[in-house]
Enzyme design. Structure first.
Site, short mmCIF file in Angstrom:
data_model
loop_
_atom_site.label_atom_id
_atom_site.label_comp_id
_atom_site.label_asym_id
_atom_site.label_seq_id
_atom_site.Cartn_x
_atom_site.Cartn_y
_atom_site.Cartn_z
N GLY A 283 0.92 -1.22 0.12
CA GLY A 283 -0.41 0.22 0.39
C GLY A 283 0.85 1.05 0.15
O GLY A 283 2.45 1.61 0.62
N ARG B 87 -2.73 8.69 3.39
CA ARG B 87 -2.86 9.38 3.87
C ARG B 87 -1.80 9.95 5.00
O ARG B 87 -1.91 11.14 5.94
CB ARG B 87 -3.54 9.13 5.25
CG ARG B 87 -5.19 9.30 4.46
CD ARG B 87 -6.46 8.96 5.43
NE ARG B 87 -5.97 7.06 4.90
CZ ARG B 87 -7.00 6.15 5.51
NH1 ARG B 87 -7.24 6.24 6.97
NH2 ARG B 87 -6.87 4.93 4.92
N ASP C 72 1.24 -2.53 8.67
CA ASP C 72 1.19 -0.98 9.20
C ASP C 72 0.69 -1.28 9.98
O ASP C 72 -0.24 -0.19 11.11
CB ASP C 72 1.07 -0.48 8.46
CG ASP C 72 -0.72 -0.53 7.67
OD1 ASP C 72 -1.20 -2.59 8.46
OD2 ASP C 72 -1.50 -0.16 7.30
N ASN D 273 43.43 19.98 12.31
CA ASN D 273 43.83 18.32 11.54
C ASN D 273 43.35 18.71 9.83
O ASN D 273 43.80 17.57 9.13
CB ASN D 273 42.36 17.73 12.15
CG ASN D 273 41.26 18.16 12.45
OD1 ASN D 273 41.17 18.90 12.15
ND2 ASN D 273 40.35 17.01 11.68
N TYR D 274 42.72 19.80 9.59
CA TYR D 274 42.47 20.62 8.27
C TYR D 274 43.36 21.01 7.95
O TYR D 274 43.29 22.54 7.79
CB TYR D 274 40.68 20.38 8.58
CG TYR D 274 40.21 20.75 7.15
CD1 TYR D 274 40.68 19.99 5.91
CD2 TYR D 274 39.42 21.55 6.59
CE1 TYR D 274 40.00 19.47 4.70
CE2 TYR D 274 38.28 21.65 5.74
CZ TYR D 274 38.89 20.85 4.64
OH TYR D 274 38.51 20.81 3.32
C1 UD1 Z 1 -7.58 -4.69 6.10
C2 UD1 Z 1 -8.59 -5.62 6.53
C3 UD1 Z 1 -9.64 -4.87 6.85
C4 UD1 Z 1 -9.28 -5.14 8.57
C5 UD1 Z 1 -8.14 -3.83 8.22
C6 UD1 Z 1 -6.59 -4.19 9.93
C7 UD1 Z 1 -9.08 -5.96 4.16
C8 UD1 Z 1 -9.62 -6.27 2.57
N1 UD1 Z 1 -9.53 -5.27 4.87
O1 UD1 Z 1 -8.81 -3.07 5.73
O2 UD1 Z 1 -11.03 -6.35 7.23
O3 UD1 Z 1 -10.03 -4.58 9.97
O4 UD1 Z 1 -6.74 -4.50 7.20
O5 UD1 Z 1 -5.99 -3.33 9.71
O6 UD1 Z 1 -7.91 -6.86 4.18
N2 UD1 Z 1 -2.34 -4.05 0.56
C9 UD1 Z 1 -1.37 -4.73 -0.10
N3 UD1 Z 1 -1.62 -4.60 -1.87
C10 UD1 Z 1 -2.92 -4.39 -1.81
C11 UD1 Z 1 -3.96 -3.63 -1.31
C12 UD1 Z 1 -3.43 -4.01 0.46
O7 UD1 Z 1 -0.18 -4.75 0.06
O8 UD1 Z 1 -3.43 -4.43 -3.52
C13 UD1 Z 1 -1.91 -4.14 2.35
C14 UD1 Z 1 -1.68 -2.73 2.73
O9 UD1 Z 1 -0.15 -1.97 2.59
C15 UD1 Z 1 -1.40 -2.91 4.17
C16 UD1 Z 1 -2.20 -4.27 4.08
O10 UD1 Z 1 -2.71 -4.68 3.24
O11 UD1 Z 1 -0.21 -3.47 4.83
C17 UD1 Z 1 -3.80 -3.91 4.52
O12 UD1 Z 1 -4.63 -2.97 3.85
P1 UD1 Z 1 -5.40 -1.34 4.01
O13 UD1 Z 1 -5.54 -0.93 2.68
O14 UD1 Z 1 -5.03 -1.69 4.29
O15 UD1 Z 1 -6.54 -2.45 4.55
P2 UD1 Z 1 -8.16 -1.56 5.34
O16 UD1 Z 1 -8.36 -1.32 4.78
O17 UD1 Z 1 -6.85 -1.09 6.47
CA CA Z 2 -4.80 -0.49 6.79
#
Ligand code: UD1
Ligand code: CA
Length: 464
Positions: free
Chosen positions: A13, A17, A105, A389-390
């Site tokens: 991700g 924000r 994260d 030194n310099y």
């Molecule tokens: C996700 C969960 C949600 C949960 C929350 C907890 C899903 C659909 N939802 O939501 O149920 O309550 O985490 O924090 O899974 N990422 C990727 N590739 C992508 C999308 C995301 O690597 O295509 C990674 C992001 O970098 C992040 C993690 O997956 O580390 C979670 O993605 P994020 O978009 O933050 O999901 P949330 O909306 O927080």
């Molecule tokens: Ca998240």
């Protein structure tokens, strides 16, 4: 931890924000890039393989991971958590063990909680177990919808939730254990039919139920562990919690922290017992502090090794340095990279040292600059001594033998060598090597003009 485990870490991700030029997972929490926290958990639970899905700033993320046994998978377009896991599973093709999924994260998550999740998963022979918790404000999280008998029915994302479902306070932490054959099947069946048009890993719950496999949850009371970092405000909050956790850990291990709320200790710091740290101190990076040392207020110590029984008096900056047992530094000293102090060395007020070694028992107590220098043992460096030194072009070395006495206000113009036991008269500018045991004096001889001051005083009085 029993059984075969691989861990997938989702970290592709962007973190919009954060409003940052730096990928979210590289922002530090307690001085360590966020991404290393799930890696540490994956290591703690003895993962046979660790696969991380990354997207933005892949090069920098990979650099932050150097030296760690992590396989990288690139996700060019962030099409959802299930898409990310699908890519990771391509790397894990044929892997037969269990697969733990962690988010990149959520740095407060602990290996203790993840181990409990794995145990719960094994105990009830489930195909997937989701880690859940109840929070005060579930906004933004996927909600855990349960059936009449209390078992899980599905996970509904905040953006897809009706008002009824939004009222549920039990949330998905984004941490799971899957049996790999089930995970491989499930991700193939997930469709992007939702408000965000994304592939949701959370849909694997409903798919499991449809297939008739065991789908389970493990609910933790450690609700602070699930806080995700999406904004600078959350970063500050999580950072504060992490520092409190780190400070508590040191206190439990026998370190005294005076007003711990004002003391910042990074995740990688090691502190022995009976060390006392006063308020306003920041200890960063790869620093160790030996037993019974005392750090007085308002110093910053980074990437340094502090020995035992060392005293760091107020307001010092110490970077990439080593301080031997029993030494005293400060107040107001600056030890720059490459400073090595032996045992029982004294470095006092307003002394700056860079790339210099001081041998056992040597002293530089006041207003001194030592750069690119080798100082032997038992040396006394007088107030206001400066190694020049310099030359505006290159740096040169000053070598001072054992037992040398350098009088105050001396300039040592490098390259220059002072032999063992030599004495430099105060106020000297030393440009030539001094043999062992010699006295070097290089200053204009003093003339006393009898009565001169008296006469001037009279002259002045007459003029007024
Ligand atoms: C996700 C969960 C949600 C949960 C929350 C907890 C899903 C659909 N939802 O939501 O149920 O309550 O985490 O924090 O899974 N990422 C990727 N590739 C992508 C999308 C995301 O690597 O295509 C990674 C992001 O970098 C992040 C993690 O997956 O580390 C979670 O993605 P994020 O978009 O933050 O999901 P949330 O909306 O927080
Ligand atoms: Ca998240």
């Amino acid at each position: 931890m029993s059984g075969h485990i691989a861990t997938i870490i989702l970290a592709a991700g962007l973190g919009k924000r954060m409003k940052s030029g730096l990928a979210k997972v590289l922002h530090p929490v307690a001085g360590m890039p966020m991404i290393l926290y799930p890696v540490r958990i994956a290591e703690d639970i003895s993962s046979e393989r660790i696969v991380m899905v990354i997207g933005h700033q892949a090069d920098r993320v990979q650099k932050a991971l150097s030296g760690r046994n992590v396989e990288i998978v690139h996700q060019a377009e962030q099409r959802g958590t299930a898409d990310a896991v699908r890519l990771a599973m391509e790397s894990l093709k044929g892997y037969r063990g269990r697969v733990v999924v962690l988010c990149g994260d959520v740095p407060l998550m602990t290996s203790k909680t993840v181990s409990e999740l794995i145990s719960a998963h094994q105990k009830c022979s489930a195909s997937v177990t989701v880690l859940t918790t109840e929070v005060e404000d579930p906004t933004g999280y996927g909600r855990i919808v349960r059936q009449a008998d209390g078992s899980i029915l599905k996970i509904v994302e905040d953006k897809d939730a009706s008002d009824d479902i939004k009222g549920i306070r039990e949330v998905n932490t984004g941490t799971y254990v899957f049996n790999s054959p089930f995970l491989s099947e499930a991700i193939r069946e997930i469709r992007a039919e939702n408000v965000q048009k994304e592939f949701y890993l959370t849909d694997s719950i409903e798919i499991g139920l449809k297939k008739g496999v065991k789908v389970s949850t493990y609910k933790t009371r450690e609700r602070e562990e699930v806080i995700g970092v999406n904004s600078r405000g959350e970063l500050a909050m999580v950072d504060g919690m992490m520092r409190r956790r780190i400070n508590n850990h040191h206190m439990v291990n026998g370190v005294s922290l005076i007003n711990p709320g004002s003391i910042y200790i990074d995740a990688g710091v090691t502190i022995a017992r009976d060390v006392t740290i006063y308020p306003g101190t920041t200890i960063q990076g790869d620093t160790t502090i030996g037993k019974s040392s005392v750090i007085y207020p308002n110093s910053r110590i980074a990437d340094s090794q502090i020995g035992e029984d060392v005293t760091v008096k107020d307001a010092c900056v110490i970077e990439e340095s080593r301080i031997g047992n029993g030494s005293q530094v400060g107040p107001f000293a600056h030890l720059r990279p490459g400073t090595i102090l032996g045992k029982n060395v004294r470095v006092g007020n307003y002394v700056e040292i860079k790339k210099a070694v001081m041998g056992e028992g040597s002293k530089a107590n006041h207003l001194t600059y030592l750069g690119d220098a080798e100082v032997g043992s038992g040396v006394n460096i007088g107030a206001g001594t400066i190694t020049c030194n310099y030359d505006g072009w290159k740096k040169h070395k000053t070598i001072i033998g054992d037992g040398v006495f350098v009088g105050s206000d001396t300039q040592l113009v490098a390259p220059v060598k002072i032999g063992d036991g030599a004495i430099i008269a105060a106020g000297s500018t030393v440009t030539k090597d001094v043999p062992p045991g010699a006295l070097a004096i290089s200053r204009v001889e003093q003339r006393n003009m009898e009565g001169w001051a008296e006469k001037r005083k009279k002259r002045k009085a007459e003029e007024e």
